[in-house]
Design an enzyme around this catalytic site. Structure first.
Site, mmCIF file in Angstrom:
data_model
loop_
_atom_site.group_PDB
_atom_site.id
_atom_site.type_symbol
_atom_site.label_atom_id
_atom_site.label_comp_id
_atom_site.label_asym_id
_atom_site.label_seq_id
_atom_site.Cartn_x
_atom_site.Cartn_y
_atom_site.Cartn_z
ATOM 1 N N SER A 1 0.822 -1.196 0.000
ATOM 2 C CA SER A 1 0.000 0.000 0.000
ATOM 3 C C SER A 1 0.866 1.260 0.000
ATOM 4 C CB SER A 1 -0.903 -0.012 1.244
ATOM 5 O OG SER A 1 -1.674 1.158 1.339
ATOM 6 N N SER B 229 -5.991 13.138 -2.972
ATOM 7 C CA SER B 229 -6.978 14.206 -2.831
ATOM 8 C C SER B 229 -6.521 15.395 -2.005
ATOM 9 C CB SER B 229 -8.259 13.642 -2.217
ATOM 10 O OG SER B 229 -8.021 13.140 -0.913
ATOM 11 N N THR C 9 -15.586 6.261 -8.121
ATOM 12 C CA THR C 9 -16.758 6.736 -7.402
ATOM 13 C C THR C 9 -17.707 7.431 -8.359
ATOM 14 O OG1 THR C 9 -17.522 8.077 -5.538
ATOM 15 C CG2 THR C 9 -15.730 8.977 -6.837
ATOM 16 N N LYS D 32 -18.269 12.075 -7.038
ATOM 17 C CA LYS D 32 -17.410 13.255 -7.216
ATOM 18 C C LYS D 32 -17.687 13.853 -8.602
ATOM 19 C CE LYS D 32 -14.058 12.140 -3.669
ATOM 20 N NZ LYS D 32 -14.843 11.090 -2.987
ATOM 21 N N THR E 83 -28.203 -2.835 1.420
ATOM 22 C CA THR E 83 -29.249 -2.495 0.468
ATOM 23 C C THR E 83 -28.650 -1.826 -0.764
ATOM 24 O OG1 THR E 83 -30.842 -2.206 2.265
ATOM 25 C CG2 THR E 83 -31.380 -1.156 0.167
ATOM 26 N N THR F 115 -6.913 14.485 8.861
ATOM 27 C CA THR F 115 -6.984 14.327 7.409
ATOM 28 C C THR F 115 -5.632 14.596 6.770
ATOM 29 O OG1 THR F 115 -9.297 15.033 7.508
ATOM 30 C CG2 THR F 115 -8.239 15.025 5.351
#
Length: 404
Positions: free
Chosen positions: A136, A188, A244, A247, A277, A362
């Protein structure tokens, strides 16, 4: 035991550090992006949003909103269940086919968010492949870190965007161990872009699978919005591309794309897919409309690039420090959590500009910032107003003009 006292003690400490998060209460104005009504009493009634991840304003594009409305009329509000139990709607299959086509893959699999798609896919791959090792990048997103942790696979961290370090780490592993190289295309917070070709070549050299997170790139890069992997002509060499719909596509949801066997493997063994769901059909229909539109139209990307370049130029001209990168993300460095929060408040209250302060955890302590994401729908006048406000506040708050 008074648990509320325990909770409040830690919350108070967070506030003292300047890292307590305050959420702006906004009401997006459909058809007026990036404008939003603001329900905070100390701010103007209308503000301009400068930190949205709806990078192209597609969440309010008529093609997208009309597709959602039509699907509501046809199917109602919800999916009706998990994908396994009555929840697989025709709109889901159409969207998965659209996403597979976008990335040139055999198949795709939808999830309820980009966070869930990373968590579910990495935890399943690492947990089900015997003796797997996941390598990673050290700055991978929290969702990837959580997925790797949950997999309980052996984890190896390699230096950020450093193919040579990755090569050394891969060379030290058993040749017969299944190896997964997990990395992002656009990171990001700093907005830097990975050296994708070199990473892929190193992974192939060691027979490793490549797992690419393109969440901050899909819709924005490549001739059809397939991301950095499409722009660089490398999509066919990457095992799994994750993205995604929340965005640049302006809706919500996450996905993975790859071979039929791999997508079926994740579909069949991932608890994060099986036991949740399904996305509402109207969301899937809107997302497909957005993906399809951006596969055909380059105008949004072209104007987006122009606005990003113009804001960077104006910040440079006024000596406002921002991180230099090749992406659409413009971090303006403050390096102090209290000042970062203060500047954000002043911008909102005095100038009607909303940008959220980005503080620890963050980003690392000492790298606090305001993260600007100009869109094609921000006007030149919007940019000039932002630059004027920043220049004015820089003087008032005595913030350094030097970039670290």
């Amino acid at each position: 035991m008074d648990f509320d006292v325990l909770f409040q003690t830690q919350l108070d400490a967070l506030k003292e550090e300047g890292n307590y998060r305050v959420f702006a209460e906004l009401e997006r104005k459909s058809g007026a992006f990036p404008r939003a009504l603001c329900h905070d009493t100390e701010a103007p009634d209308e503000v301009t949003v400068w930190c949205s991840n709806d990078y192209l304003g597609m969440g309010q594009h008529p093609t997208v909103t009309n597709a959602m409305k039509d699907a509501i009329d046809l199917c109602g509000a919800g999916a009706g269940g998990t994908r396994n139990i009555s929840g697989t709607n025709h709109a889901h299959k159409l969207l998965e086919a659209e996403l597979a086509g976008l990335h040139g893959k055999q198949d795709a699999l939808l999830f309820t968010s980009g966070y869930v798609s990373n968590w579910a896919a990495l935890s399943t791959l690492g947990g089900r492949l015997p003796d797997a090792v996941i390598l990673s990048d050290e700055l991978n997103h929290a969702s990837m870190i959580e997925g790797i942790r949950h997999s309980r696979a052996t984890k190896v961290i390699w230096k950020h965007n450093d193919p040579e370090d990755l090569d050394r780490k891969l060379a030290s592993l058993p040749a017969n161990a299944p190896k997964i190289v997990a990395f992002e295309s656009v990171y990001s917070m700093d907005g830097d872009i990975c050296p994708m070709k070199e990473i892929v070549e190193v992974a192939q050299k060691h027979g490793a699978m490549t797992y690419l997170d393109e969440v901050h790139a899909v819709g924005l890069y490549g001739p059809h919005g397939g991301g950095i992997s499409e722009r660089e002509g490398l999509a066919d060499q990457i095992t799994l591309i994750e993205g995604t719909l929340g965005k640049a596509y302006g809706v919500v949801g996450g996905y993975v794309t790859g071979s039929e066997a791999m997508c079926d493997f994740i579909r069949s063994f991932s608890s994060g897919f099986i036991f949740t769901t399904a996305l509402p059909p109207a969301v899937a229909a809107a997302a497909q409309a957005s993906v399809r539109h951006l596969r055909q139209s380059d105008q949004e990307r072209k104007t987006h690039r122009e606005r990003v370049a113009y804001l960077r130029k104006r910040l440079d001209q006024e000596g406002i420090p921002h991180m230099d990168n090749e992406s659409h993300i413009i971090p303006v460095m403050i390096k102090d959590p209290v000042k970062c929060r203060m500047l954000s408040d002043y911008l909102m209250q005095r100038y009607g500009i909303y940008v959220q302060p980005i503080n620890y955890p963050t980003v690392p302590k000492g790298t606090e910032r305001l993260r600007f994401t100009p869109s094609p729908l921000h006007s030149i006048e919007d940019i000039e107003h932002l630059v004027f406000a920043l220049k004015d506040l820089w003087k008032q708050c005595a913030i350094s003009h030097a970039v670290a």
